[in-house]
Enzyme design. Sequence first.
Site, PDB file in Angstrom:
ATOM      1  N   GLY A   8      70.813  39.932 -61.754  1.00  8.46           N
ATOM      2  CA  GLY A   8      70.477  40.227 -60.361  1.00  8.46           C
ATOM      3  C   GLY A   8      71.711  40.432 -59.503  1.00  8.46           C
ATOM      4  O   GLY A   8      71.855  39.843 -58.433  1.00  8.46           O
ATOM      5  N   SER A  10      72.801  43.477 -58.325  1.00  7.36           N
ATOM      6  CA  SER A  10      72.808  44.769 -57.625  1.00  7.36           C
ATOM      7  C   SER A  10      72.948  44.619 -56.117  1.00  7.36           C
ATOM      8  O   SER A  10      73.287  45.574 -55.423  1.00  7.36           O
ATOM      9  CB  SER A  10      71.516  45.526 -57.942  1.00  7.36           C
ATOM     10  N   ARG A  11      72.659  43.414 -55.607  1.00 11.19           N
ATOM     11  CA  ARG A  11      72.741  43.201 -54.148  1.00 11.19           C
ATOM     12  C   ARG A  11      72.826  41.708 -53.857  1.00 11.19           C
ATOM     13  O   ARG A  11      72.759  40.876 -54.772  1.00 11.19           O
ATOM     14  CB  ARG A  11      71.546  43.837 -53.430  1.00 11.19           C
ATOM     15  N   ASN A  86      71.385  34.274 -61.852  1.00 11.14           N
ATOM     16  CA  ASN A  86      71.208  34.412 -60.397  1.00 11.14           C
ATOM     17  C   ASN A  86      69.898  35.094 -60.014  1.00 11.14           C
ATOM     18  O   ASN A  86      69.362  34.829 -58.935  1.00 11.14           O
ATOM     19  CB  ASN A  86      72.401  35.213 -59.843  1.00 11.14           C
ATOM     20  N   SER A 138      68.272  26.470 -55.297  1.00 10.21           N
ATOM     21  CA  SER A 138      68.044  26.632 -53.857  1.00 10.21           C
ATOM     22  C   SER A 138      67.912  25.239 -53.258  1.00 10.21           C
ATOM     23  O   SER A 138      67.529  24.292 -53.955  1.00 10.21           O
ATOM     24  CB  SER A 138      66.742  27.401 -53.627  1.00 10.21           C
ATOM     25  N   TYR A 151      57.945  28.712 -55.540  1.00 10.02           N
ATOM     26  CA  TYR A 151      59.392  29.002 -55.539  1.00 10.02           C
ATOM     27  C   TYR A 151      60.175  27.697 -55.673  1.00 10.02           C
ATOM     28  O   TYR A 151      61.100  27.594 -56.493  1.00 10.02           O
ATOM     29  CB  TYR A 151      59.749  29.727 -54.231  1.00 10.02           C
ATOM     30  N   ALA A 153      59.209  24.922 -56.939  1.00  7.37           N
ATOM     31  CA  ALA A 153      59.020  24.370 -58.287  1.00  7.37           C
ATOM     32  C   ALA A 153      59.976  25.024 -59.274  1.00  7.37           C
ATOM     33  O   ALA A 153      60.585  24.352 -60.119  1.00  7.37           O
ATOM     34  CB  ALA A 153      57.572  24.582 -58.739  1.00  7.37           C
ATOM     35  N   ILE A 184      70.838  31.944 -46.759  1.00  7.43           N
ATOM     36  CA  ILE A 184      71.864  32.982 -46.915  1.00  7.43           C
ATOM     37  C   ILE A 184      71.215  34.295 -46.469  1.00  7.43           C
ATOM     38  O   ILE A 184      70.117  34.639 -46.950  1.00  7.43           O
ATOM     39  CB  ILE A 184      72.319  33.107 -48.391  1.00  7.43           C
TER      40      ILE A 184
HETATM   41  P1  NDP Z   1      68.161  39.521 -53.135  1.00  8.91           P
HETATM   42  O1  NDP Z   1      66.712  39.772 -52.952  1.00  8.91           O
HETATM   43  O2  NDP Z   1      69.135  40.033 -52.158  1.00  8.91           O
HETATM   44  O3  NDP Z   1      68.611  40.029 -54.595  1.00  8.91           O
HETATM   45  C1  NDP Z   1      67.829  39.694 -55.707  1.00  8.91           C
HETATM   46  C2  NDP Z   1      68.490  40.201 -56.964  1.00  8.91           C
HETATM   47  O4  NDP Z   1      67.704  39.767 -58.071  1.00  8.91           O
HETATM   48  C3  NDP Z   1      68.572  41.712 -57.024  1.00  8.91           C
HETATM   49  O5  NDP Z   1      69.776  42.061 -57.652  1.00  8.91           O
HETATM   50  C4  NDP Z   1      67.384  42.090 -57.894  1.00  8.91           C
HETATM   51  O6  NDP Z   1      67.578  43.274 -58.664  1.00  8.91           O
HETATM   52  C5  NDP Z   1      67.346  40.912 -58.833  1.00  8.91           C
HETATM   53  N1  NDP Z   1      66.043  40.715 -59.464  1.00  8.91           N
HETATM   54  C6  NDP Z   1      64.834  40.553 -58.886  1.00  8.91           C
HETATM   55  N2  NDP Z   1      63.873  40.428 -59.829  1.00  8.91           N
HETATM   56  C7  NDP Z   1      64.510  40.532 -61.030  1.00  8.91           C
HETATM   57  C8  NDP Z   1      64.093  40.513 -62.358  1.00  8.91           C
HETATM   58  N3  NDP Z   1      62.801  40.355 -62.701  1.00  8.91           N
HETATM   59  N4  NDP Z   1      65.024  40.659 -63.337  1.00  8.91           N
HETATM   60  C9  NDP Z   1      66.318  40.828 -63.020  1.00  8.91           C
HETATM   61  N5  NDP Z   1      66.785  40.874 -61.776  1.00  8.91           N
HETATM   62  C10 NDP Z   1      65.885  40.737 -60.785  1.00  8.91           C
HETATM   63  O7  NDP Z   1      68.260  37.921 -53.265  1.00  8.91           O
HETATM   64  P2  NDP Z   1      69.500  36.920 -53.054  1.00  8.91           P
HETATM   65  O8  NDP Z   1      70.761  37.579 -53.404  1.00  8.91           O
HETATM   66  O9  NDP Z   1      69.356  36.276 -51.751  1.00  8.91           O
HETATM   67  O10 NDP Z   1      69.122  35.806 -54.141  1.00  8.91           O
HETATM   68  C11 NDP Z   1      69.853  35.609 -55.330  1.00  8.91           C
HETATM   69  C12 NDP Z   1      69.474  34.242 -55.874  1.00  8.91           C
HETATM   70  O11 NDP Z   1      69.805  33.241 -54.910  1.00  8.91           O
HETATM   71  C13 NDP Z   1      67.974  34.087 -56.158  1.00  8.91           C
HETATM   72  O12 NDP Z   1      67.791  33.338 -57.329  1.00  8.91           O
HETATM   73  C14 NDP Z   1      67.480  33.304 -54.948  1.00  8.91           C
HETATM   74  O13 NDP Z   1      66.343  32.546 -55.227  1.00  8.91           O
HETATM   75  C15 NDP Z   1      68.687  32.412 -54.681  1.00  8.91           C
HETATM   76  N6  NDP Z   1      68.726  31.865 -53.345  1.00  8.91           N
HETATM   77  C16 NDP Z   1      68.815  32.697 -52.235  1.00  8.91           C
HETATM   78  C17 NDP Z   1      68.832  32.155 -50.982  1.00  8.91           C
HETATM   79  C18 NDP Z   1      68.910  32.990 -49.751  1.00  8.91           C
HETATM   80  O14 NDP Z   1      68.665  32.457 -48.641  1.00  8.91           O
HETATM   81  N7  NDP Z   1      69.245  34.265 -49.828  1.00  8.91           N
HETATM   82  C19 NDP Z   1      68.751  30.688 -50.774  1.00  8.91           C
HETATM   83  C20 NDP Z   1      68.679  29.935 -51.975  1.00  8.91           C
HETATM   84  C21 NDP Z   1      68.674  30.512 -53.203  1.00  8.91           C
HETATM   85  P3  NDP Z   1      67.068  44.731 -58.150  1.00  8.91           P
HETATM   86  O15 NDP Z   1      67.918  45.060 -56.931  1.00  8.91           O
HETATM   87  O16 NDP Z   1      67.329  45.642 -59.273  1.00  8.91           O
HETATM   88  O17 NDP Z   1      65.631  44.579 -57.780  1.00  8.91           O
END
Ligand code: NDP
Length: 243
Positions: A8, A10-11, A86, A138, A151, A153, A184
């Site tokens: 994950g 890409s962003r 991630n 998280s 989530y 869980a 974040i």
């Molecule tokens: P974003 O939504 O910005 O990015 C999510 C990333 O996960 C993308 O790169 C997406 O890929 C990828 N992704 C989604 N589904 C899948 C899948 N089935 N297989 C592989 N990749 C996947 O989220 P964040 O950057 O904010 O979150 C990253 C991590 O941090 C997550 O685990 C989230 O739970 C955790 N987190 C985030 C918080 C926040 O406030 N932002 C707080 C606490 C934890 P694609 O672009 O190709 O869809």
Amino acid sequence: MKTAIISGASRGIGKAIAISLAKEGYTVIVGYCRNKAKAQEVCDLIIKDGGIAEAYQCDVSAPCQVRAMVEYSKAKFGNIDVVVANAGISAYGMLIDHSDETIANVINTNLVGCITLCREASKVMLSQKSGNIVTISSMWGQVGGSCESVYSATKGGIIAFSKALAKELALSGIRVNCVAPGFIDTEINSNLSQDEKNQIVADIPLARAGTPQDVANAVVWLTSDKASYVTGQVVAVNGGLVI
Ligand code: NDP
């Protein structure tokens, strides 16, 4: 050559982690699910900066795709030194409104995806007798979030899993740690209005939303030799919101 796989990437947080680890000299596998163009943009940024990066499509909820990504990385780059589990999705709403499909999707992506990636990476790391795994949980995995029960869980499960795996792999020279971010500002929170975001920030002792870079900094530290005596820990990056 040191190699890191980030799911994950890409962003959001994963992107910052990929760029930061590339700056530390890692060849980076930028995992993505749907967003090929964004993942390629991350690689281009890294390559422009003199690093090495490759985008790899991998839906972490599909174990065969996770296995393929790890096998590809090993075959192409040799060692796998760092893995950051991630990738994650959110599911916001009352539990009674969650469909069977939503529940399964969140668990399979967040928890099973993390476990499968760690298992496949561990196979390679065990043969190397070295490696560093960082999982992304998280703050809701620590204390539970209302209307984010499933989530929460999955994120609580990641914490327990990471602590257990750390004990299992320590004698093999592999460290496993977990980062638990707070709020974040990324696309995962796009369901929140600006007012709701302001309310969350008002409760944060450090008085700001976290940035993806805040989380990436913790990952860089955990995977560095400066954290060589740290394993099985949960590093909270939340501005003091959850202690
Ligand atoms: P974003 O939504 O910005 O990015 C999510 C990333 O996960 C993308 O790169 C997406 O890929 C990828 N992704 C989604 N589904 C899948 C899948 N089935 N297989 C592989 N990749 C996947 O989220 P964040 O950057 O904010 O979150 C990253 C991590 O941090 C997550 O685990 C989230 O739970 C955790 N987190 C985030 C918080 C926040 O406030 N932002 C707080 C606490 C934890 P694609 O672009 O190709 O869809």
